[in-house]
Structures are given as structure tokens and as C-alpha cells.
Design a protein around this motif. Structure first.
Motif, PDB file in Angstrom:
ATOM      1  N   LYS A  98      -9.262   5.701   3.120  1.00  0.00           N
ATOM      2  CA  LYS A  98      -9.012   7.008   3.712  1.00  0.00           C
ATOM      3  C   LYS A  98      -9.421   6.979   5.181  1.00  0.00           C
ATOM      4  CE  LYS A  98     -10.233  11.916   3.152  1.00  0.00           C
ATOM      5  NZ  LYS A  98     -11.034  12.873   2.363  1.00  0.00           N
ATOM      6  N   TRP A 113       0.829  -1.191   0.000  1.00  0.00           N
ATOM      7  CA  TRP A 113       0.000   0.000   0.000  1.00  0.00           C
ATOM      8  C   TRP A 113       0.866   1.244   0.000  1.00  0.00           C
ATOM      9  CZ3 TRP A 113      -4.538  -0.792   4.018  1.00  0.00           C
ATOM     10  CH2 TRP A 113      -5.241  -1.947   3.685  1.00  0.00           C
ATOM     11  N   GLU A 114       0.449   2.245  -0.751  1.00  0.00           N
ATOM     12  CA  GLU A 114       1.157   3.516  -0.803  1.00  0.00           C
ATOM     13  C   GLU A 114       0.439   4.544   0.066  1.00  0.00           C
ATOM     14  OE1 GLU A 114       3.960   4.152  -2.255  1.00  0.00           O
ATOM     15  OE2 GLU A 114       4.233   2.395  -3.547  1.00  0.00           O
ATOM     16  N   ASP A 152      -3.852   0.278  -5.258  1.00  0.00           N
ATOM     17  CA  ASP A 152      -3.755   0.806  -6.619  1.00  0.00           C
ATOM     18  C   ASP A 152      -4.909   1.786  -6.763  1.00  0.00           C
ATOM     19  OD1 ASP A 152      -6.110  -0.700  -7.260  1.00  0.00           O
ATOM     20  OD2 ASP A 152      -4.858  -2.444  -7.647  1.00  0.00           O
ATOM     21  N   ASN A 153      -5.164   2.247  -7.980  1.00  0.00           N
ATOM     22  CA  ASN A 153      -6.184   3.276  -8.168  1.00  0.00           C
ATOM     23  C   ASN A 153      -7.611   2.777  -7.974  1.00  0.00           C
ATOM     24  OD1 ASN A 153      -4.262   5.253  -8.809  1.00  0.00           O
ATOM     25  ND2 ASN A 153      -4.111   4.480 -10.896  1.00  0.00           N
ATOM     26  N   SER A 179      -0.941   7.734   0.058  1.00  0.00           N
ATOM     27  CA  SER A 179      -1.340   8.649  -1.011  1.00  0.00           C
ATOM     28  C   SER A 179      -2.030   9.887  -0.454  1.00  0.00           C
ATOM     29  CB  SER A 179      -2.273   7.925  -1.998  1.00  0.00           C
ATOM     30  OG  SER A 179      -3.352   7.298  -1.315  1.00  0.00           O
ATOM     31  N   SER A 212      -4.531   8.741   3.565  1.00  0.00           N
ATOM     32  CA  SER A 212      -5.024   7.790   2.575  1.00  0.00           C
ATOM     33  C   SER A 212      -3.962   6.766   2.226  1.00  0.00           C
ATOM     34  CB  SER A 212      -5.453   8.525   1.293  1.00  0.00           C
ATOM     35  OG  SER A 212      -6.519   9.417   1.556  1.00  0.00           O
ATOM     36  N   PHE A 213      -4.420   5.544   1.980  1.00  0.00           N
ATOM     37  CA  PHE A 213      -3.547   4.461   1.535  1.00  0.00           C
ATOM     38  C   PHE A 213      -4.174   3.826   0.310  1.00  0.00           C
ATOM     39  CE2 PHE A 213      -3.273   4.676   6.182  1.00  0.00           C
ATOM     40  CZ  PHE A 213      -1.909   4.906   6.349  1.00  0.00           C
ATOM     41  N   SER A 214      -3.332   3.456  -0.652  1.00  0.00           N
ATOM     42  CA  SER A 214      -3.869   2.838  -1.858  1.00  0.00           C
ATOM     43  C   SER A 214      -3.054   1.621  -2.253  1.00  0.00           C
ATOM     44  CB  SER A 214      -3.892   3.843  -3.014  1.00  0.00           C
ATOM     45  OG  SER A 214      -2.595   4.359  -3.268  1.00  0.00           O
ATOM     46  N   HIS A 228      -8.325   0.402  -5.434  1.00  0.00           N
ATOM     47  CA  HIS A 228      -8.418  -0.172  -4.089  1.00  0.00           C
ATOM     48  C   HIS A 228      -7.700   0.765  -3.126  1.00  0.00           C
ATOM     49  CE1 HIS A 228      -8.450  -3.477  -7.036  1.00  0.00           C
ATOM     50  NE2 HIS A 228      -9.313  -4.070  -6.228  1.00  0.00           N
ATOM     51  N   TYR A 229      -8.454   1.540  -2.381  1.00  0.00           N
ATOM     52  CA  TYR A 229      -7.811   2.482  -1.478  1.00  0.00           C
ATOM     53  C   TYR A 229      -8.698   2.775  -0.269  1.00  0.00           C
ATOM     54  CZ  TYR A 229     -10.472   5.817  -4.418  1.00  0.00           C
ATOM     55  OH  TYR A 229     -11.444   6.464  -5.120  1.00  0.00           O
TER      56      TYR A 229
END
Length: 650
Positions: free
Chosen positions: A373, A350-351, A367-368, A353, A363-365, A370-371
Motif C-alpha cells: 500500500k 500485481w493487481e 495475491d492475498n 487492489s 494498493s497492489f497485490s 503479498h501486497y
């Protein structure tokens, strides 16, 4: 994600990373307040509470928990063979021995009034050890039992989630990402982010800074990244790309506008790009010297991508355990007000973001599509959680576009050991449908809003990992009175100003630039350097209107009015061109630029319209933006009414 945005994201991530560390060295050093109490099992760091082994007094000597104090300060502590403990902080290298009053500090033998001891698994040391070896001032009130330690120079530590301090080995490595690096003697680690993919190392004696960054490649390849460098690095001296090397790489040298020489080498391996940078602001060290001098060349070329961990002589600085990294969330309201509120172990894929706009949200994602907040807000004592969730649903029903938003249902559940409300709905953007779970729960005066956005087609297979991550959240108490005061100061500085105290339509007049518009009183006003550009925002619908006035034929450093208004940035990032039309309204010619942005990769669906017209000495621009999610008939009509009321006066 298209290639241009991927390039921007990767280059910007590394640029921000290195810029942050460069600024850190010259930053104003913030004081850190550490508070302990004799006989108390809780301590405070800048007002944030955590558990500690109880300090005590024995034979008039105050004994405090060693690890808790020195790690808070930013030192490194290592347990060595037998009963020895090594502490490294900046130029300090100290060695304590359990049950011995004698210790070593930078090769000098010193004595304590009492020997370190182990108590309930914690090493307790005389408070004098802290006084004598760290840049702190200490106050003690033995009658009340209060101990206050103020760190005057915190080693450029700006976030307590970073572990910083000296480095005890000549090589460091990261067993998770698989790299190692030889470092100059006397270096210390000044930054190590929560999943240790961004590392900063400083060597003050040689005026050198080293950075190692690991980024996911996403849709990029090394050649495309290399081609983009010239676009973002205008001060490059020389560059080279080698795709035939055992591990493909490119490198370049540059001289910044601050006369900092740097050499950057970027490797491509597996799913990652590996960045190694060496930088110096010494006037005698040029970019060419960083490339040709054997000393600097050896440092860069020591970067190895075969390290797996547990290798003698290499200090493993990875923070990743079992595929997860501990993320400690600080709400930062100012340079001196940081509050540790919650933490969770995040899957390393997870990034983070998060934006810098809202300090209460993270926020963690994956990918675009699946994220998650996480937002923490203060809430009144005794607030009803069910009523809170009902109010949010009413807000969505009123302000969300029914063409996109569909309510699914709600229920209650237990999460992180707390009672929670769960609101479920779907969002349809083009061909993409998202299932959203929003969780609400209250803990220690904060209400947590956790929004999990998942692609509907694989919701069932992915929701468990997100729920399990939230379920293991940890929470920390803060000084509520101080937090509330700091929050009020933050909001007064960064929040918009209501257009009017009343909700009714208010005629806003800009006398300096000779225009007026009728704005609903509940909209927020934001102005920038001066009144030549003013924005108005409806916080319920996210609708925004910006009115600008640019002196004719004076576009500052821009080549055209379109560039001066930022249209070129929109076109570059989203690869769109506007629909252009010319209309005559109120006796004036209006040039309309309509940008329709439909970005399924980043779920951005919005319409931005620039209306450009001239009168007198100025070119005026009425810019509006509306996101599809909030583009209800009433929201669109509200923006149109503002445009219809816009007038330029003589």
C-alpha cells in the motif's frame, strides 16, 4: 478465496469496467489546461509539472513540442517511414513532414507558416498546427512568454495515464496477453488502462462500443463463471456454454435497463479469462441482431488468441515492457482536480487492489498474502522524519491488539534515492503470520508511507521484488497551494464530523427518530440520506457503531428486517451464519445476531454484532464492528459503553 467471492470479484471487475466506459461517453467533458513558457524546459498539464523541449519563437512563429502536446490531448502519434509523422485524434488524421511547410489533414493539403523541425530529439511544430486541428482555445502572451492551451473536449479522457486516440490499423492486438481483434473503420480507442488488460473502443458512426478485458482466473473455472452469470445479469436474453471448443467459451446477449443491447463472449485460456463485449444503444440494434447479423458476428468472431506481436497489419496496444507496466498515480480530489504525484513500474502480475474510499492511497497485490500500500500525504516543511516514524510506532503500540501485533525493530535506509525510515513488525492472524515493512520518506512536500505485507514463511524470497519496485519510483511536483485548497474541500465533503469539539463523552440525541447515546467527542459522525441511519467511527481503532431506525413492517424493498439491515449480504459474501440469542435489557427484548468472520484468504478477522429491538413505531438496530487487530480491551469497552448508554425515547 472461496468461490462466491471469486465470482463476485471477476463479475464486478468486468461490470465496473464496462459501466465506467459506458458512462464515459455521456460524461460531462472536463477541460484540460496545458501550460508552456517560451524558453522553459517545464510544462504543466492541469497543474502537474513535467519536462519538455523548450518552446521558442522563430520569425514570429511560436514553435512547441509536438509529441508532448498532442499526447497530453489524447491523440496518437506514429513515426512513419522517412521523415513523416502521423497524428490521429477522433476524426482527424494528419500527416506532417519534417522540413516541409505543407501537411495533410483528412486528405486535404494545408500549409504552415514554418516547417516542423527536430530539436534535441523532439519534433517542434508551429503552435498554429495545434490551434487549427484540435478542439482547443489558445492564448499567448509573447511578452511574458506564456502559452495556455485549453482543451474544451478532451475526448472523454478522465485519467492522463490512459493513452487514447485514433487507431491506424484495421486490427489491434495485445502481445503480452496474446489476443487480436478486427475493428470497424473509423474506430478510436477511448480507454487503455495502465497494463492494457482493459480496453475500450468506440465507433461513433455505427454507435458501437467494444470492450476487451483480461482477468486472472484465480480459483475459478469457466463453468462456474457461466453458472454465476444469471445471478448478476438479470436481463439476459440467451446464453451458451461450449466446453468442447478448441478454446472453451461461453457467450450471452442482454438488454440493459437503459435499452443497451450487448453481446458478451468469454474464453478460458491458460491462467486468464478473456472477455469480448460489443454494445450499442441504437434502438434498432437488438441483442438478437448482435448475435445473428453477419457484420457484428464477424467482429466478435475475429477475436483471436494466438497473437504474439510484430505482425503486419496489427497495431500492438500493449503497454507491458519486460514484464512491468508503468503505473501513474493521480490523486483525484474531484472531477476537475487530479494531481500526478508519483509513478512506478509494477510487475504485471500485481493487481491494483485500491479502494475508492481513500484517494491518497493505492494498493497492489500479488495475491492475498503479498501486497503493498502506497500513501502520499502532505507534510509541513522541515518536518523531522525520525520523529514522524516514532509517532506512528507509538500509535501502533497503543491501538493494536498485542495478541496480533509484535514490534520487530526499525532502522534507516535509502530508497528511491531518498533517506527513509523502516519500521518492521509482525501480525498474526490465526495460523497466518505476516511480516510488515513500513517505509517512510519525504519528497516535494509529501510524506510517503509504503506498507509491504508479506507472508512470514517466504518473506526473504519476496521482499526484494517489492523493495526494487519502490526503489525505482518517480515523483512529480504539484501546485501545493491549489492542492491544499482542493484537499480541504475534499475533506469537508467526505470526512466525518466530530461528534463534539471536546473529547469528553457527548450525549448525542436523534430527535427525529427518538433515540440517544453517549458518544466520545473525538469519534466521527457519518449520516446518509437522512437521520434514520447514523454511523459513528473511532478513526484510531476503526471501531464502528451504526444506529438505524426502520418503521415497523415497512422494510422498503426487503422481505425481512434482516435483509433490510444488510445481514444477507454478509452471509452471502463470507458464507457465515450468525449466532442468535435473545436477551432482556432495560425492560425490552433484544435479538442479538453475532457474525464471527475469519477469512484467512483475505485476512479479514472481525466481529459484527446486530442488536435488534422494537419500541413505539420503529424497529431499532444497534450495529457494532470491531476488527481483531484493533480489539484491545479499552476499544471493546468503549463500544460496550456506547451500547449501555443507548436509549429510545418516547
Amino acid at each position: 478465496m472461496n468461490k462466491i467471492k471469486a465470482i463476485i470479484c471477476i463479475i464486478a471487475a468486468v461490470a465496473v469496467f464496462t459501466a465506467c466506459f459506458s458512462n464515459t461517453y455521456a460524461a460531462d467533458y472536463e477541460k484540460m489546461n496545458i501550460e508552456l513558457k517560451i524558453g522553459s524546459g517545464t510544462g504543466k498539464i492541469n497543474g502537474n509539472t513535467s519536462k519538455v523541449e523548450k518552446p521558442y519563437i522563430e520569425n514570429k512563429t511560436v514553435m512547441v513540442p509536438l509529441s508532448w502536446v498532442v499526447v497530453a490531448i489524447g491523440a496518437e502519434i506514429n513515426r512513419k517511414a522517412g521523415s513523416k509523422i502521423e497524428i490521429i485524434y477522433g476524426e482527424l488524421n494528419a500527416e506532417l513532414t519534417i522540413s516541409s511547410k505543407t501537411y495533410i489533414a483528412n486528405s486535404e493539403s494545408r500549409k504552415l507558416t514554418a516547417a516542423p523541425v527536430i530539436k534535441n530529439g523532439s519534433t517542434m511544430v508551429p503552435l498554429e498546427f495545434i490551434k487549427e486541428n484540435f478542439p482547443v482555445s489558445v492564448t499567448e502572451d509573447t511578452k511574458k512568454g506564456d502559452i495556455k492551451i485549453i482543451l474544451e473536449d478532451d475526448g472523454a479522457l478522465t485519467d492522463l495515464s490512459f493513452l487514447t486516440g485514433g487507431i491506424s490499423s484495421k486490427k489491434i492486438g495485445n502481445s503480452y496477453y496474446g489476443w487480436s481483434l478486427s475493428i470497424p473503420s473509423g474506430s478510436r480507442m477511448v480507454s487503455n488502462n495502465y497494463k492494457s488488460n482493459n480496453i475500450g473502443i468506440m465507433n461513433e458512426s455505427r454507435n458501437l462500443y467494444l470492450y476487451v478485458s483480461v482477468e486472472y482466473k484465480k480459483d475459478m473455472d469457466l463453468e462456474a463463471l457461466f453458472d454465476s452469470v444469471d445471478m448478476y445479469e438479470s436481463n439476459i436474453r440467451e446464453s451458451k456454454l461450449d466446453l468442447k471448443a478448441d478454446i472453451p467459451y461461453f457467450q450471452y446477449t442482454a438488454l440493459s435497463s437503459y435499452n443497451e443491447a450487448s453481446r458478451v463472449k468469454v474464453f478460458e485460456k491458460g491462467e486468464f479469462f478473456y472477455f469480448i463485449e460489443i454494445t450499442s444503444d441504437d434502438e434498432f440494434i437488438t441483442p438478437e441482431k448482435l448475435m445473428t447479423d453477419k457484420y457484428y458476428d464477424n467482429i466478435v468472431n475475429s477475436f483471436d488468441l494466438s497473437y504474439k506481436g510484430n505482425e503486419k497489419g496489427i497495431e500492438d496496444i500493449s503497454k507491458v515492457k519486460d514484464g512491468r507496466a508503468g503505473f501513474y498515480n493521480y490523486i483525484s480530489l474531484s472531477s476537475t482536480s487530479k494531481y500526478l504525484v508519483w509513478s512506478m513500474d509494477i510487475p504485471v502480475e500485481w493487481e491494483d487492489s485500491s479502494s475508492f474510499v481513500d484517494p491518497m492511497s493505492t494498493s497492489f497485490s500479488l495475491d492475498n498474502r503479498h501486497y503493498m500500500k502506497v500513501t502520499a500525504k502532505t507534510i509541513d516543511e522541515g518536518a523531522d522524519l525520525s520523529q514522524y516514524a516514532d509517532e506512528i510506532k507509538k500509535h501502533y503500540d497503543k491501538y493494536f491488539n498485542p495478541k496480533i501485533y509484535s514490534y520487530i525493530g526499525s532502522d534507516s535506509m535509502t530508497i528511491a534515492g531518498l533517506e527513509a525510515q523502516n519500521l518492521k513488525f509482525s501480525l498474526k492472524y490465526g495460523d497466518n503470520v505476516y511480516h510488515v515493512d513500513e517505509l517512510y520518506f519525504i519528497k516535494d512536500g509529501f510524506v510517503y508511507e509504503i506498507s509491504i505485507y508479506l507472508s512470514e514463511k517466504d518473506y526473504e524470497t519476496t521482499i526484494k521484488d517489492f523493495i526494487d519496485t519502490v526503489d525505482k519510483m518517480s515523483f512529480y511536483t504539484v501546485n501545493k497551494q491549489k492542492y491544499q485548497k482542493d484537499m480541504e474541500l475534499f475533506e469537508s465533503k467526505y470526512s466525518g464530523i466530530r461528534v463534539s469539539q471536546q473529547d469528553d463523552i457527548f450525549k448525542y440525541v436523534n430527535k427525529q427518530y427518538s433515540w440517544s447515546a453517549n458518544i466520545p467527542g473525538y469519534w466521527q459522525k457519518y449520516s446518509y440520506y437522512d437521520d434514520s441511519e447514523i454511523s459513528f467511527v473511532n478513526e484510531d481503532t476503526a471501531a464502528a457503531v451504526t444506529i438505524s431506525a426502520v418503521e415497523k413492517d415497512s422494510y422498503y424493498e426487503a422481505d425481512s428486517i434482516e435483509e433490510a439491515l444488510g445481514m444477507d449480504i454478509i452471509e452471502m459474501i463470507y458464507e457465515v451464519k450468525p449466532a442468535i440469542s435473545i436477551t432482556n435489557e432495560r425492560g425490552l427484548q433484544v435479538k442479538n445476531y453475532t457474525y464471527r468472520i475469519e477469512d484467512p484468504e483475505d485476512n479479514i478477522y472481525t466481529t459484527i454484532i446486530f442488536k435488534v429491538l422494537e419500541k413505539g413505531d420503529y424497529t431499532y438496530c444497534f450495529k457494532s464492528q470491531m476488527y481483531d487487530l484493533n480489539a484491545t480491551d479499552s476499544a471493546v469497552a468503549e463500544v460496550n459503553d456506547i451500547w449501555k448508554s443507548f436509549e429510545m425515547t418516547d
